[in-house]
Design a protein around this motif. Structure first.
Motif, mmCIF file in Angstrom:
data_model
loop_
_atom_site.group_PDB
_atom_site.id
_atom_site.type_symbol
_atom_site.label_atom_id
_atom_site.label_comp_id
_atom_site.label_asym_id
_atom_site.label_seq_id
_atom_site.Cartn_x
_atom_site.Cartn_y
_atom_site.Cartn_z
ATOM 1 N N UNK A 13 7.732 15.422 -16.899
ATOM 2 C CA UNK A 13 8.115 14.983 -18.241
ATOM 3 C C UNK A 13 7.331 13.748 -18.665
ATOM 4 N N UNK A 14 7.082 13.638 -19.965
ATOM 5 C CA UNK A 14 6.345 12.497 -20.499
ATOM 6 C C UNK A 14 7.083 11.188 -20.277
ATOM 7 N N UNK A 15 8.425 11.232 -20.409
ATOM 8 C CA UNK A 15 9.226 10.026 -20.213
ATOM 9 C C UNK A 15 9.169 9.572 -18.756
ATOM 10 N N UNK A 16 9.250 10.527 -17.835
ATOM 11 C CA UNK A 16 9.192 10.200 -16.403
ATOM 12 C C UNK A 16 7.836 9.598 -16.060
ATOM 13 N N UNK A 17 6.764 10.193 -16.602
ATOM 14 C CA UNK A 17 5.418 9.661 -16.348
ATOM 15 C C UNK A 17 5.292 8.241 -16.881
ATOM 16 N N UNK A 18 5.849 8.003 -18.065
ATOM 17 C CA UNK A 18 5.774 6.664 -18.671
ATOM 18 C C UNK A 18 6.527 5.662 -17.821
ATOM 19 N N UNK A 21 0.840 -1.207 0.000
ATOM 20 C CA UNK A 21 0.000 0.000 0.000
ATOM 21 C C UNK A 21 0.867 1.245 0.000
ATOM 22 N N UNK A 22 1.933 1.213 0.783
ATOM 23 C CA UNK A 22 2.845 2.356 0.833
ATOM 24 C C UNK A 22 3.523 2.555 -0.527
ATOM 25 N N UNK A 23 4.052 1.480 -1.108
ATOM 26 C CA UNK A 23 4.720 1.583 -2.413
ATOM 27 C C UNK A 23 3.737 2.036 -3.484
ATOM 28 N N UNK A 24 2.556 1.486 -3.457
ATOM 29 C CA UNK A 24 1.512 1.853 -4.419
ATOM 30 C C UNK A 24 1.239 3.352 -4.356
ATOM 31 N N UNK A 25 1.075 3.834 -3.137
ATOM 32 C CA UNK A 25 0.774 5.264 -2.964
ATOM 33 C C UNK A 25 1.943 6.138 -3.414
ATOM 34 N N UNK A 26 3.170 5.726 -3.062
ATOM 35 C CA UNK A 26 4.341 6.534 -3.420
ATOM 36 C C UNK A 26 4.522 6.594 -4.937
ATOM 37 N N UNK A 27 4.407 5.468 -5.616
ATOM 38 C CA UNK A 27 4.590 5.448 -7.071
ATOM 39 C C UNK A 27 3.469 6.223 -7.743
ATOM 40 N N UNK A 28 2.233 6.033 -7.285
ATOM 41 C CA UNK A 28 1.090 6.725 -7.876
ATOM 42 C C UNK A 28 1.239 8.237 -7.735
ATOM 43 N N UNK A 75 6.468 1.454 -13.647
ATOM 44 C CA UNK A 75 6.805 1.031 -12.281
ATOM 45 C C UNK A 75 5.543 0.675 -11.511
ATOM 46 N N UNK A 76 4.490 1.481 -11.704
ATOM 47 C CA UNK A 76 3.228 1.208 -11.015
ATOM 48 C C UNK A 76 2.659 -0.147 -11.451
ATOM 49 N N UNK A 78 3.998 9.920 -7.207
ATOM 50 C CA UNK A 78 5.146 10.366 -8.007
ATOM 51 C C UNK A 78 4.753 10.490 -9.474
ATOM 52 N N UNK A 79 3.956 9.558 -9.970
ATOM 53 C CA UNK A 79 3.506 9.611 -11.363
ATOM 54 C C UNK A 79 2.627 10.838 -11.594
ATOM 55 N N UNK A 80 1.793 11.172 -10.619
ATOM 56 C CA UNK A 80 0.937 12.358 -10.754
ATOM 57 C C UNK A 80 1.768 13.638 -10.760
#
Length: 134
Positions: free
Chosen positions: A49-54, A34-41, A59-60, A43-45
């Motif tokens: 940059x488009x590459x970072x989001x991808x 749950x912690x990793x899920x929240x952190x990656x989500x 990763x998600x 971070x994606x938000x």
């Protein structure tokens, strides 16, 4: 870092209370998930940059895939444990049946011995009569 540990502990505690009050490995893993899920989500938000989001989206997906694989692993372990318990129970039942069978066979053998002894006594009496040794 302490905020992460605090958040992780909070998530673990929440999950442990929510799922059967468990404090086992599954609850610990789910708290971490749950912690990793929240952190990656998050971070994606926040990624600009488009590459970072991808990359964060990828990763998600990996995090979600790990959760699914872990769930399968836990289920396999649970099934293996259940099978081992059933095997143990069946082994105990087999031993009990063998013991009962042995006792039953012993009783039959003892009855047969008694019958043979009685027949021997009757034959001995008949033999004595035939020989005239009453």
């Amino acid at each position: 870092m302490e905020a992460v540990v605090s958040t992780q502990s909070t998530w673990k505690q929440w999950y442990q209370r929510r799922v059967h009050g468990s404090s086992g490995i599954n609850a610990e893993y789910m708290g971490t998930y749950i912690l990793a899920d929240e952190m990656v989500f998050k971070s994606a938000q926040r990624a600009k940059g488009g590459d970072a989001k991808a990359q964060l989206g990828k990763a998600y997906k990996y995090v979600v895939g790990m959760r699914e694989k872990f769930g399968t692993l836990v289920e396999t372990i649970r099934n293996t444990s259940n099978t081992q318990n059933e095997t143990s129970d069946l082994t105990t039942q087999i031993e009990q049946l063998e013991s009962a069978n042995t006792n039953l066979n012993m009783a039959r053998i003892q009855e047969d011995i008694m019958q043979v002894k009685e027949e021997n006594q009757q034959l001995a009496k008949r033999l004595k009569k035939i020989r005239g040794i009453t």
